[in-house]
Design an enzyme around this catalytic site. Sequence first.
Site, mmCIF file in Angstrom:
data_model
loop_
_atom_site.group_PDB
_atom_site.id
_atom_site.type_symbol
_atom_site.label_atom_id
_atom_site.label_comp_id
_atom_site.label_asym_id
_atom_site.label_seq_id
_atom_site.Cartn_x
_atom_site.Cartn_y
_atom_site.Cartn_z
ATOM 1 N N CYS A 46 0.849 -1.192 0.000
ATOM 2 C CA CYS A 46 0.000 0.000 0.000
ATOM 3 C C CYS A 46 0.876 1.229 0.000
ATOM 4 O O CYS A 46 1.937 1.236 0.616
ATOM 5 C CB CYS A 46 -0.819 0.065 1.289
ATOM 6 S SG CYS A 46 -2.105 -1.116 1.350
ATOM 7 N N GLY A 76 1.209 -16.766 -10.423
ATOM 8 C CA GLY A 76 1.094 -17.472 -11.687
ATOM 9 C C GLY A 76 0.931 -18.969 -11.617
ATOM 10 O O GLY A 76 1.224 -19.662 -12.596
#
Lengths: 289, 315
Positions: free
Chosen positions: B132, B249
Amino acid sequence: MAPSGPIQVRGEVLSVRRVGAYFHVTLLAQGVAERVRPGHFVALAVGGESSSMLLRRSFSIYRAQERGVYGGTVEIVLAAHGPGTSWLAGCRPHDPVDVVGPLGTPFALPKDPASCTLVGGGYGSAPLFSLADALRARGCRVDVVLGAGSEDRLFGVLDAKRISQSVTVTTDDGSLGHRGRVTDVLPAVFARADTDVVYACGPMAMLRALSEVAAAHGVAAQVAVEEAMACGIGVCMTCVLPVVGDDGVTRMVRSCTEGPVFRGESVRWADVGTVPPDCLGAPLPAGGH
Amino acid sequence: MVDLRTSLGSAVLPNPLATASGCAANGRELSRFFPLSELGAVVTKSVMLAPRSGRATPRMAETPSGMLNSIGLQGPGVDAFVEHDLPWLQAQGARTIVSIAGGSIDEYAVVADRVNGAPPGSVAAVEVNISCPNVEDRGLVFACDPMAAAAAVQAARRALDPAIPVLAKLSPDVTDIVTIARACVGAGADGLTMINTVLGMVIDTGTLRPALAGVTGGLSGPAIRPVAVRCIWQVHAALPDVPILGVGGVRTGLDALQLVLAGASAVSVGTVVFNDPSAPVRVLRELHDALEERGFERFVDAVGYAHRSFEQEYA
Ligand SMILES: Cc1cc2nc3c(=O)[nH]c(=O)nc-3n(C[C@H](O)[C@H](O)[C@H](O)COP(=O)(O)OP(=O)(O)OC[C@H]3O[C@@H](n4cnc5c(N)ncnc54)[C@H](O)[C@@H]3O)c2cc1C
Ligand SMILES: Cc1cc2nc3c(=O)[nH]c(=O)nc-3n(C[C@H](O)[C@H](O)[C@H](O)COP(=O)(O)O)c2cc1C
Ligand code: FES
């Protein structure tokens, strides 16, 4: 009670037929059909098992049959638009297609017989036929308005004649029916049919304009929106749009689970594509993903 | 049958398969496709203190073997999460890894404290998403600076019961991920989650403008798997005793095995869930079979295995 909620099945293409500018695709999808209600959609994986296209493509359900010759089938009408839809349009009988469905919140049906006007824009007419059947089974009056850019982009004009009191057609170029937009003819249809509810599916701009006309005529609107979706099942949060809840609070709501069908007046059309400053949780501090 | 048990710090899991934060919401939608209790863990969407609307749409763009997202951490806020989602997950028999996020050190501390107040047993671990922007420091992302990363992890660690392991989720968008990993472990992280999305951008050649309303977004999916394997490899080589939750992935059991061989003690499946909602249980089954075929009797024996053979052959 019929089973409900989505399932994931390895389906199979039964046929792909050209219909005007579209493709009518019939999929064998065991177990999906008996769960379908009008307004539901399916999310299809495209490109095969190791495809580099990861995101599912969503399609309204045109027809669902529990007992076809081969088993339960789901039919969709698709426009070959980009790589995923082109891949589907190029499928051959017996090609496997992974199907997730039925998804979304279907059209709300009136409890008592009502006068219903169904409006489809382009392939957006696909989910209206099963809806018309359900409405007629409840004793509702059904009138249909179909609009598209040109004649070849209209879907189901003949179908519509069989199931409705009246069919009105509009095309932007005047190649069939009234030249112009569906909203041009709606006030007349509303007056003639004494419409209580308008049901609509089509491009966002059409739904916006239609919701405004409906509100002006005191007609309730049920609209099926089309927002870009990555998962279709409610886990990614990509498909949101600003919707006002019964409590008057605007939230960024998922169109795949809380929709695709919304009450026309609950969608903040002018703010789609933005986060309105009065929305719950806005304005956001910069960044984050 | 391979013994699939594993652990992330003091969190003992029946198997190494988890969802990834932000790719499984808080479990309800996926539970329509398989029982959540079959997974090693459910990692929930990063939750912040207040409800958040997230960013404007379009929030996603498909890319080759991946996608970009700029959701902007849309969520109900930590109180609603603790009240509604955690008990539900516990009732499903899920082991929940709660992902928390903050725009300031104080927000990390407060969110962690609220999570700490959840009923005992409902939180298996806390994952600290440090990707963040730090509102107190020119919007610089916590995960890109060792001091800021350490401060966020420490704030969460202090607020939580020591029995709840803390995992720091690292960004690959740094020059030296080992430095950040060390800083987080130094600040009390019991483990690391690797990797978060890779910053990317797509330009729509029709509109001639950025495809995402947020301009840039996080790249995920199989396209980033080699980056994940590399990050896990480097950090496991430097900090072999620190457990790693591998993410990035994973589409098949063999993909998961790569992350494990590089050093991951457990594996999350993220974007691929959008393609295949039952991917987490499918990948688990495939991983089990892949281990069995390779003669592993216990999953934990495969963790970091690629380092071992590398040292033996080339030392
Ligand atoms: C609820 C719903 C019902 C739909 N019903 C139909 C239908 O009956 N017939 C039909 O032809 N099309 C329908 N669409 C639109 C259809 O899903 C998109 O045209 C299609 O996903 C585009 O994929 P592509 O690979 O051709 O294009 P690309 O632009 O390459 O797609 C890239 C990504 O963006 C997403 N995307 C792009 N455009 C849209 C869009 N308009 N809506 C949703 N996602 C999009 C795709 O799913 C994919 O993930 C519907 C969409 C939704 C959300
Ligand atoms: C739509 C979306 C939302 C995400 N939201 C979060 C989040 O809230 N917190 C977080 O730590 N990671 C989030 N991520 C990152 C994933 O948890 C994961 O680290 C990353 O996608 C790589 O894994 P994958 O390639 O398997 O998706 C999100 C990813 C996607 C695609
Ligand atoms: S498309 Fe993923 S949440 Fe709606």
